[in-house]
Design an enzyme around this catalytic site. Structure first.
Site, short mmCIF file in Angstrom:
data_model
loop_
_atom_site.label_atom_id
_atom_site.label_comp_id
_atom_site.label_asym_id
_atom_site.label_seq_id
_atom_site.Cartn_x
_atom_site.Cartn_y
_atom_site.Cartn_z
N LEU A 13 -68.52 40.13 38.80
CA LEU A 13 -69.04 41.31 38.37
C LEU A 13 -70.38 41.35 38.27
O LEU A 13 -71.20 42.18 38.54
CB LEU A 13 -68.01 41.95 37.50
CG LEU A 13 -66.58 41.91 37.83
CD1 LEU A 13 -65.66 42.60 36.77
CD2 LEU A 13 -66.04 42.40 39.31
N ARG A 59 -60.30 25.17 36.57
CA ARG A 59 -59.45 25.76 37.79
C ARG A 59 -59.36 24.71 38.73
O ARG A 59 -58.27 24.61 39.27
CB ARG A 59 -60.18 26.90 38.45
CG ARG A 59 -60.15 28.32 37.55
CD ARG A 59 -60.66 29.36 38.03
NE ARG A 59 -60.78 30.49 37.46
CZ ARG A 59 -61.48 31.57 37.70
NH1 ARG A 59 -62.15 31.61 38.59
NH2 ARG A 59 -61.43 32.69 36.88
N HIS A 73 -58.05 29.57 43.30
CA HIS A 73 -57.69 29.82 41.88
C HIS A 73 -56.31 29.41 41.96
O HIS A 73 -55.39 29.50 42.42
CB HIS A 73 -57.52 31.58 41.87
CG HIS A 73 -57.61 31.99 40.46
ND1 HIS A 73 -56.70 31.95 39.53
CD2 HIS A 73 -58.54 32.64 39.79
CE1 HIS A 73 -56.95 32.23 38.48
NE2 HIS A 73 -57.97 32.71 38.68
#
Lengths: 226, 246, 655
Positions: free
Chosen positions: C458, C347, C283
């Site tokens: 998630l 990213r 990240h």
């Protein structure tokens, strides 16, 4: 039973403590206001005492209001003390092994001394009743039943008696300072944190009651009331 | 920085425990408090001694695992901060730091600074949920929730379950923890059907665990890493009355 | 096959003829999951009590699976190493969760979410799995809202959405910067409800150390009670691993300190294929390490790159205060190299560019690892209030950690490992190559290919736990209804316990010189330098040799104080690091074998002249699967070919 379950819980006891606190607060407030009549002289002061005995007539007989009030106050006091003792016990049991170093962040002196302050006030109330209400000779050698004005003036002219009263009133003010704020919180009344009217309410009445009550022994000692 | 540490050492739950003094050198102000303890532990290991046991996991202030009393304050001197997010720049060279575990009879010490906080799990188990079976949920937008309600529910739900409220409370009360969860679920429309039983069951469990009572000292709010308001405790008390009599 | 190392030696890799049957259904993409469900076996409610299911891990995947299986009536036993199931690292997810609800009427659809996830993964994921994920995303939001998850709402009381990196619609549901926490608490509360009902038993502070196979099927686990040190075993009819990813192989990552690969690694050593181990995501916006003592890295939401400008000084090793560096001595390198996307490149591009600048000596901060993320232009242009509203909490968090105020001085950021797309291989039922061993969430390899999109982790965990595993596990269990149940008296359990104990004894009796952390840091540095953001054959070859050497030293020189029969955090770490040491080698081998660049896996030899990733679909459109072959270094390799029936792999371009 709902009520016994309610009172069996610490939250229930806290709410009972708050509600009985309100009753006791109202009593203390009117007690203070009534006693300020002493500044209008012996007749009106003794008349006020007499009036209290006859309050509620013709619906109530002589002294009946007073006994009702005393009963309510006594029950309130007993519940206030019992609930306080019981929740304190719960809390003591919750941490039997204390910290070696503990630094409270915003806990103030008044909040921290509620329990000991309550005990001081209770002892004072017993003394006060013996002194002015029952006039036991060990407490008040010159007690004249019915002449409230005389009893007060003579009683307070002993400096250490006045001192006891003044100290007790300071303890009461502290107790009210936390109690009057805290009871709103306990019964679920909140306020804006930055301008908390509950805090102002508590400060105002704690001061009012302390100043009103303390003014009497001081006035007696200074000879303003004689 | 050079610091003196007084750390509570306790071999296990049944041994008495005592403070042990340590000195740590070359502490950078940019270290987190736990990294400072890491440095001490690394040295202890290399000296063949038992390192200090302390709970920690995410080290970014959200998992709620870490927590200790630092100079008598839960999570240390910085408000709204977990121990892992407390940095050494908030201490001075030469300071003595006293480190003790969270203490409450409901949080028994397991080892050194590690305590058992499963009482919190049991309180949630008693009713800290909305009973919705997987699969039976209706379309999410079928119930509207006023923004203010959703925001307040979020503030309460932000609790990380670290136990600092209990640790700092002179009464070892769990009122803030319980109040936050009850408020989170009781103010949302989805939580209404179980509102009363949830309140009663969670409060009963809190009592059964042996947590202390609330004296409105507000110490919990002062150390809460998520700065959860004691207003929720006022709400809890109201909910309790309503649950019994309404 | 033979993999040549640049160090001169070579690795002999046995090619396994294992035939992967991913059990992917046929038919139109949008009907596949429905058709599959219609064909799955069922177990009648009263019979479900006869089945014991073990769930390891209580993050979003584990908690949602255990809660749902408990609700269905299975007898569920749950383990987590944390002191409470609520603390699993899903709790730290910030940004949000994707769902193709199309509430914003911006023409979102299941297809678009599917397509963007496949494309974002650089065409290294299975189409059918990803489509199912996109389909289930909407049910997850319904479920979470009904549980009381306080998602952000608009003033009319409807659910709010925001947009996320690399996506052209607003489909991300969020609860401030604590979406993972709120979703996990929802799943945890659902789990505790089942505990209350007696359907689920939880063992916190228990770490899984082995999976037990009987007749080739997973029939239980061996765990260590982290408080007493007792080694316990539990038997079941099926085992579900939901133990997360392995970014901590790098020592410094955004994962929790306790996050580890032990459960999946021990399962791998018992026969579960490990898929795409080299696929890791770095990240770009994390707070850089401030010294040798650094214990972990903290992620800052990538939304910061919307208004912040990234730069380094033009002069190497410029130690001046950033405010004293005049405009013409600053290099806004992303804006310079990628004029079209500027600071908003994806990213992987942003991460690699930062690394290149720092490696070349332009890095800032005391250790030269960091680049500036500067808000001064944005503050001038938009005013302090707007910036405060957008990023106030992130600025506070940054200041808390670094002591610097982003209002005064530019933030310093640096990339950090935070997610692993690789994991245990699973089929469409989420079952590994070991029958009865299911793997869900980040622990499996399934849905993100070579690169995961933001706000999708998630989603995957909850799709797996709430909606997939409860259906597919029944299909596995149903035929076992009349089988005789095994218990922990079986010799396989005894054998497994003995193995675990001997590993513990060996670690405790080594009594070497250095702490476990010392070795973990060393391993992390090797991995970060040579198998991190960009990789090459030389670095990977060296890494493989270095890891072998380090591992040998570890087993001879590590110092683990204390005993087994007590809470012993050094021992816990020692076991985890021992497994990381082996996994690290496999990651390097996998990275070396995959001679292409895709997603998070960037091989310097396989790049376009501009330095972009160069995928090789002809040779590498497959899932790399590795089987344990008895000892470390001797893996067997097999591949599951990826078939694209519905999307056509294209080149990702950011210019």
């Amino acid at each position: 039973m709902k009520i016994s379950y309610f009172y069996s819980t610490p939250i229930g006891k806290k709410i009972v403590m708050a509600v009985t606190g309100i009753i006791l607060f109202i009593f203390v407030l009117f007690h203070m206001l009534g006693n300020l009549i002493i500044y209008s002289g012996p007749e009106r002061y003794n008349g006020y005492a007499e009036h209290l005995r006859k309050l509620g007539e013709p619906f109530l007989g002589e002294n009946q209001f007073l006994w009702i009030a005393r009963t309510v106050l006594l029950i309130a006091l007993i519940l206030h003390i019992h609930s306080a003792w019981a929740v304190s016990k719960t809390s003591w049991d919750a941490r039997k092994k204390p910290y070696h170093v503990y630094s409270p962040v915003q806990l103030d002196y008044a909040a921290r001394t509620m329990k000991i302050g309550g005990v001081i006030i209770l002892l004072f109330v017993i003394y006060h009743l013996a002194h002015f209400t029952f006039g036991f000779s060990w407490a008040h050698p010159n007690f004249i039943k019915g002449d409230v004005y005389h009893n007060v003036v003579v009683g307070f002219s002993v400096w250490w008696v006045s001192a006891i009263y003044i100290v007790a009133q300071l303890a009461l003010a502290m107790h009210l300072y936390h109690g009057l704020w805290s009871l709103f919180q306990t019964i679920g009344i909140t306020a804006n944190k930055k301008r908390d009217w509950r805090r102002n309410f508590a400060i105002l009445f704690a001061l009012l009651i302390a100043i009103g009550n303390i003014s009497i022994p001081i006035s007696v000692l200074l000879g303003i009331v004689k | 920085m050079k610091l003196k540490l007084k750390i509570w050492r306790q071999k296990n739950s049944s041994s008495p425990g005592q403070f042990v003094d340590y000195t740590v050198d070359n502490i950078s102000p940019d270290m987190s408090f736990l990294e400072m303890l890491d440095v001490l532990n690394e040295r202890l290991i290399e000296e063949g001694k038992d390192p200090v046991a302390f709970d920690h996991d995410c080290r970014e202030g959200i998992c709620g695992t870490c927590g200790m009393m630092i100079n008598g304050v839960a999570h240390g001197p910085l408000p709204g901060t977990t121990t892992c997010q407390l940095h050494m720049r908030h201490f001075k060279d030469g300071d003595t730091i006293v480190i003790e575990p969270f203490r409450a009879d409901t949080f028994p010490v397991i080892k050194d600074l590690i305590v058992n906080r499963n009482a919190f799990d049991r309180i949630i188990k008693a009713g800290g949920y909305i009973s919705v079976n997987t699969g039976s949920a209706p379309e999410a937008n079928s119930t509207r929730v006023a923004k203010s309600i959703a925001d307040t529910a979020f503030e309460a739900a932000a609790c990380i379950g670290c136990g600092a409220c209990v640790a700092q409370c002179p009464n070892a009360s769990a009122s803030l923890f319980v109040a936050a969860k009850i408020a989170h679920l009781n103010i949302l429309p989805h939580g209404q059907p179980e509102r009363r039983q949830r309140t009663i069951q969670m409060i009963n469990q809190m009592i059964e665990e042996g947590f202390g009572s609330c004296s409105n000292f507000r110490e919990c709010e002062a150390v809460c890493p998520k700065e959860i308001s004691v207003d929720f405790i006022a709400f809890l008390n109201k909910e309790f009355i309503k649950s019994i009599w309404k | 096959m033979e993999i040549k190392l640049t160090t001169g030696s070579s690795l002999e890799i046995e090619e396994s003829n294992y035939k992967f049957d991913a059990r992917v259904p046929d038919g139109p993409l949008e009907k596949r999951w429905k058709n599959k469900k219609d064909q799955l076996e069922l177990i009648a409610p009263p019979n479900r009590r006869n089945f014991r299911v073990i769930v390891v891990g209580t993050g979003l995947a584990g908690a949602s699976a255990a809660a749902t299986l408990g609700q269905l009536g299975y007898r569920v036993t749950v383990f987590c190493y944390q002191d409470s199931p609520r603390r699993a690292h899903s709790i730290a997810a910030q940004g949000g969760i994707n769902a193709a609800k199309n509430y914003q009427n911006d023409n979102d659809s299941t297809w678009r979410l599917f397509y963007e996830t496949i494309k974002g993964g650089d065409y290294r994921a299975r189409e059918s799995n990803v489509y199912r994920l996109a389909e289930l995303s909407v049910n997850i939001i319904d479920q979470a809202v009904a549980q009381g998850v306080p998602f952000a709402r608009d003033y009319a009381g409807y659910l709010d959405n925001r947009s996320f990196g690399g996506v052209r619609v607003a489909r991300t549901f969020y609860a401030k910067g604590q979406t993972g926490q709120q979703l996990l608490l929802g799943a945890y509360q659902a789990l505790m409800r089942q505990v209350d009902k007696g359907n689920v038993t939880i063992y916190p502070r228990h770490e899984m150390l082995d999976v037990v196979l009987i007749d080739g099927k997973a029939r239980g686990v061996v765990v260590r009670d982290l408080v007493t040190g007792e080694i316990k075993s539990f038997a079941a009819e099926a085992v579900i691993l939901a133990t997360g990813g392995y970014s901590n192989v790098y020592y410094l990552s955004t994962n929790a300190k306790g996050s580890n690969a032990t459960a999946i690694w021990r399962a791998h050593k018992k026969g579960a294929a490990f898929a795409n181990p080299c696929f890791t995501q770095i990240h770009p916006t994390c707070i850089p390490p401030s010294g040798e003592y650094q214990s972990k890295l903290t992620l800052m939401s990538e939304s910061l790159r919307n208004d912040g400008r990234i730069w380094v000084p033009k002069k190497k090793g410029d130690k001046r205060n950033p405010k004293e560096i005049p405009e013409n001595e600053r290099d806004y390198y992303l804006e310079r190299i990628y004029p079209a996307y500027g600071n908003l490149v994806p990213r992987d591009i942003a991460s690699r560019a930062a690394k290149r600048m720092c490696d070349a000596g332009y890095g800032v901060g005391p250790n030269g690892i960091g680049v500036y993320l500067d808000f001064s232009d944005a503050i001038k242009r938009l005013g302090k209030e707007v910036i405060e509203a957008r990023y106030g909490n992130l600025f506070d968090m940054y200041e808390k950690i670094t002591g610097d105020s982003p209002w005064e001085v530019p933030m310093k950021i640096y990339p950090a490992p935070h997610y692993t797309m690789g994991g245990l291989w699973v089929d469409y039922h989420l079952m590994s190559t070991i029958p009865g061993l299911f793997v869900i969430g980040e622990a499996n390899f399934s849905d993100h290919g070579a690169n995961r999109l933001g706000a999708s982790a998630l989603m995957q965990c909850l799709a797996d736990g709430y909606f997939i595993i409860p259906n597919t596990i029944a299909d596995y269990l149903a035929p076992m209804l009349t089988e005789k149940k095994v218990d922990t008296d079986h010799p396989e359990f005894k054998k497994s316990i003995e193995n675990v104990k001997s590993t513990i004894d060996r670690l405790l009796s080594t009594k070497g010189k250095y702490s476990v952390d010392h070795y973990h840091r060393t391993l992390g540095k090797i991995m970060w330098d040579k198998c991190g953001m960009s990789r090459n054959a030389k670095g990977l070859s060296e890494a493989i040799e270095e890891i072998k050497g380090l591992r040998e030293e570890y087993w001879n020189e590590v110092k683990v104080p204390g005993d087994n029969n007590e809470l012993n955090q050094s021992l816990e770490k020692a076991m985890r690091v021992a497994d990381f040491m082996e996994l690290a080698e496999l990651m390097c081998i996998d990275a070396l074998a995959r001679e292409e660049s895709c997603g998070g896996h960037f091989r310097e030899e396989f790049a376009t002249p501009e330095g972009e990733a160069l995928r090789n679909d002809e040779k590498f459109s497959f899932v790399s699967c590795w089987f344990w072959n008895g000892e470390v270094g001797k893996w067997a390799f097999a591949k599951e070919d990826l078939v694209f029936e519905f999307v056509k792999p294209t080149v990702r371009s950011y210019k």
